[in-house]
Design a protein around this motif. Structure first.
Motif, mmCIF file in Angstrom:
data_model
loop_
_atom_site.group_PDB
_atom_site.id
_atom_site.type_symbol
_atom_site.label_atom_id
_atom_site.label_comp_id
_atom_site.label_asym_id
_atom_site.label_seq_id
_atom_site.Cartn_x
_atom_site.Cartn_y
_atom_site.Cartn_z
ATOM 1 N N GLN A 124 0.835 -1.201 0.000
ATOM 2 C CA GLN A 124 0.000 0.000 0.000
ATOM 3 C C GLN A 124 0.876 1.260 0.000
ATOM 4 O OE1 GLN A 124 -3.072 -0.094 2.918
ATOM 5 N NE2 GLN A 124 -3.944 1.871 2.344
ATOM 6 N N ARG A 125 1.954 1.210 0.789
ATOM 7 C CA ARG A 125 2.857 2.356 0.833
ATOM 8 C C ARG A 125 3.532 2.571 -0.528
ATOM 9 N NH1 ARG A 125 3.850 7.076 3.548
ATOM 10 N NH2 ARG A 125 6.088 7.577 3.515
ATOM 11 N N ALA A 126 3.986 1.495 -1.146
ATOM 12 C CA ALA A 126 4.632 1.607 -2.459
ATOM 13 C C ALA A 126 3.653 2.114 -3.511
ATOM 14 C CB ALA A 126 5.207 0.260 -2.887
ATOM 15 N N ALA B 111 13.245 7.269 -2.601
ATOM 16 C CA ALA B 111 12.611 6.486 -1.537
ATOM 17 C C ALA B 111 13.669 5.940 -0.576
ATOM 18 C CB ALA B 111 11.791 5.343 -2.137
ATOM 19 N N ARG B 112 14.769 5.473 -1.103
ATOM 20 C CA ARG B 112 15.851 4.983 -0.240
ATOM 21 C C ARG B 112 16.433 6.124 0.585
ATOM 22 N NH1 ARG B 112 16.855 1.997 -5.168
ATOM 23 N NH2 ARG B 112 16.315 -0.197 -4.832
ATOM 24 N N GLU C 228 12.664 4.778 3.283
ATOM 25 C CA GLU C 228 11.591 3.809 3.052
ATOM 26 C C GLU C 228 12.180 2.394 3.057
ATOM 27 O OE1 GLU C 228 8.477 4.564 2.904
ATOM 28 O OE2 GLU C 228 8.520 6.736 2.551
ATOM 29 N N ALA C 229 11.344 1.418 3.332
ATOM 30 C CA ALA C 229 11.777 0.017 3.301
ATOM 31 C C ALA C 229 12.295 -0.341 1.912
ATOM 32 C CB ALA C 229 10.611 -0.901 3.680
ATOM 33 N N GLU C 230 13.277 -1.250 1.856
ATOM 34 C CA GLU C 230 13.906 -1.576 0.578
ATOM 35 C C GLU C 230 12.897 -2.131 -0.425
ATOM 36 O OE1 GLU C 230 16.211 -2.104 -2.620
ATOM 37 O OE2 GLU C 230 16.658 -0.897 -0.832
ATOM 38 N N ASN C 231 11.973 -2.982 0.035
ATOM 39 C CA ASN C 231 11.010 -3.523 -0.936
ATOM 40 C C ASN C 231 10.036 -2.452 -1.424
ATOM 41 O OD1 ASN C 231 9.751 -3.440 1.585
ATOM 42 N ND2 ASN C 231 8.343 -5.106 1.069
ATOM 43 N N THR D 131 5.953 -7.318 -3.420
ATOM 44 C CA THR D 131 5.462 -5.946 -3.272
ATOM 45 C C THR D 131 5.423 -5.252 -4.629
ATOM 46 O OG1 THR D 131 6.316 -5.797 -1.020
ATOM 47 C CG2 THR D 131 5.861 -3.728 -2.155
ATOM 48 N N ALA D 132 6.530 -5.346 -5.373
ATOM 49 C CA ALA D 132 6.588 -4.719 -6.701
ATOM 50 C C ALA D 132 5.573 -5.347 -7.647
ATOM 51 C CB ALA D 132 7.996 -4.842 -7.274
#
Length: 475
Positions: free
Chosen positions: A387-389, A417-418, A422-425, A448-449
């Motif tokens: 959802q965040r991505a 994002a990095r 943000e989380a890596e995924n 996730t992607a």
């Protein structure tokens, strides 16, 4: 056995579009070869040439005359050719009149449908000398040129102004005008390394005499030279040159006498995403970039010149001066964009229309986020990360980097994002949700992607069908 001779035709032009040069060269070859085949004129080996200032075709052992052929034209059935009194019927008279003959000149042949009136004639084979001009013109008409231009007061049209035309069969070279110019046996060499006209005594001299005038006319030979020179330059730095096929084709279309030179840029620029640096070097300057054994970008580039300079250091310095401002721009955009987080850019998407009836990119990102979370849960992935991505996946469209380098879409977002922590995924999904971009392209590497990518496409498909604008073959 008919006589044969070597055929050469060349169109001498101003600089042709480099990206289209290979297609133009092969199409011109196919047009000439097709014209010969259409007339039954046999030939030997075919060689095509294409450089910035010329398109040419050289064909060995072309028959000057096609064999005669028998033609049989069938008419009405023989039993309906005469009436009861033995006179010719209107059907027979009409058929004979159409052929320009008296009925008595016709014969009767057996066919699967029974005997019929027939006219047998011998058609003389095509004469290459008489048809050469028509073959050239037909080939020019069939070239894949989306928009032709005129020049001067002439009504002639071509992709670029034409300044000379070579048309030779053996030593003969007068075959009528082509594109408003007389045909002849004189060509021209390199724009800067050669001067005056080059007279050809025989077509076979073409490539050799041009090479002496600093022109490698053969497209594939010139491309092989470029590749070899690039690899030599790279090996001198113990590096690997990344040779993109499309860029190689384009550079081959820009030079007639290739000379590879290596330039450098400041190492400080390596802190900028490599994709942005490569885009700037490749798209704007037509440079080939270098990487080390691990695939990391190096602060060097290889450029191709169209001249042999007496002072190559000056040429290199000039290229370094040109690329420096472009890399500085990329560095400025990158540093400026990082001052604002991706999440803070979401409101800016409200002003970017996705589709008039489907709302803004902000609306789309909200829909994608919700759907990606649901899909990730079904796939056994992390719904919150998906959802965040989905929420952030379009946020980089408002960054200066993407506005300047359109091919950084998604890539820039992953870097930002990095940087934002943000989380890596999540960061990976911002880039990878666009994969695959075309058939055979790589696929997303994580759930996730994949969830965000499917959600993005589902949203688009459902939306356009919902508003009555389903996709077509052209969109």
């Amino acid at each position: 056995m008919s006589q044969t001779d070597t055929l050469l035709v060349e169109l001498g032009t101003e600089e042709l579009p480099p990206k289209a040069l290979r297609a133009l060269g092969t199409a011109f070859r196919d047009g000439i070869v097709g014209g010969l085949a259409q007339r039954g004129l046999e030939h030997g080996a075919v060689q095509w040439f294409a450089s910035p200032r010329r398109l040419a075709v050289l064909i060995d052992a072309v028959a000057l005359e096609a064999p005669d052929r028998e033609q049989e034209i069938q008419g009405p059935p023989a039993d309906k050719a005469r009436d009861e009194q033995g006179n010719w019927t209107p059907a027979a008279l009409g058929f004979a009149r159409k052929q320009g003959l008296e009925p008595d000149a016709l014969s009767v042949v057996d066919t699967p449908k029974g005997p019929r009136l027939c006219l047998r004639t011998t058609l003389r084979g095509a004469q290459l000398r008489a048809d050469f001009n028509d073959i050239i013109h037909a080939s020019i008409r069939e070239l894949p040129i989306p928009k032709r231009m005129r020049w001067g007061a002439s009504r002639v049209e071509f992709v670029r102004p034409v300044h000379w035309v070579v048309a030779m069969l053996g030593s003969e070279c007068d075959f009528g005008p082509v594109l408003g110019l007389p045909t002849g046996n004189t060509t021209r060499g390199h724009r800067f390394h050669s001067s005056g006209e080059i007279r050809l005594q025989r077509p076979q001299e073409y490539a050799e005499k041009l090479a002496a005038a600093k022109v490698i006319a053969d497209f594939d030979e010139r491309q092989a030279m470029i590749r070899a020179q690039i690899e030599v330059e790279a090996s001198a730095l113990q590096a690997h040159a990344v040779i993109d096929p499309d860029l190689l084709d384009e550079v081959t279309g820009l030079v007639e006498w290739p000379v590879a030179l290596t330039g450098n840029f400041e190492s400080r620029f390596l802190s900028v995403p490599a994709e942005a640096l490569v885009s700037s070097m490749k798209e704007h300057q037509k440079y080939f970039h270098l990487v080390d054994a691990d695939g990391a970008l190096l602060p060097h580039f290889i450029t191709l010149c169209n001249i042999e300079s007496t002072d190559p250091a000056q040429v290199i310095a000039g290229n370094e001066r040109v690329i420096r401002p472009r890399l500085s721009d990329a560095a400025f955009f990158f540093e400026t964009d990082k001052k604002q987080s991706l999440h803070s850019r979401l409101d800016g998407l409200r002003t970017i229309v996705f589709q008039q009836k489907l709302g803004s990119l902000y609306d789309k990102s909200q829909r994608v986020a919700r759907l990606a979370g649901e899909l990730a849960a079904l796939l056994g992935g992390n719904a919150a990360d998906a959802q965040r991505a989905g929420l952030l996946c379009k946020a980089d469209l408002g960054t200066q980097m993407v506005l300047e380098f359109a091919d950084m879409q998604g890539i820039a977002g992953a870097y930002y994002a990095r940087h934002d922590g943000e989380a890596e995924n999540v960061a990976a999904a911002v880039e990878e949700h666009y994969w695959p971009r075309y058939a055979g392209d790589r696929l997303p590497t994580g759930l996730t992607a994949a969830a965000v990518g499917v959600a993005d496409r589902l949203d688009t498909l459902v939306g356009i069908f919902g508003i009555g604008q389903p996709p077509t073959g052209s969109r």
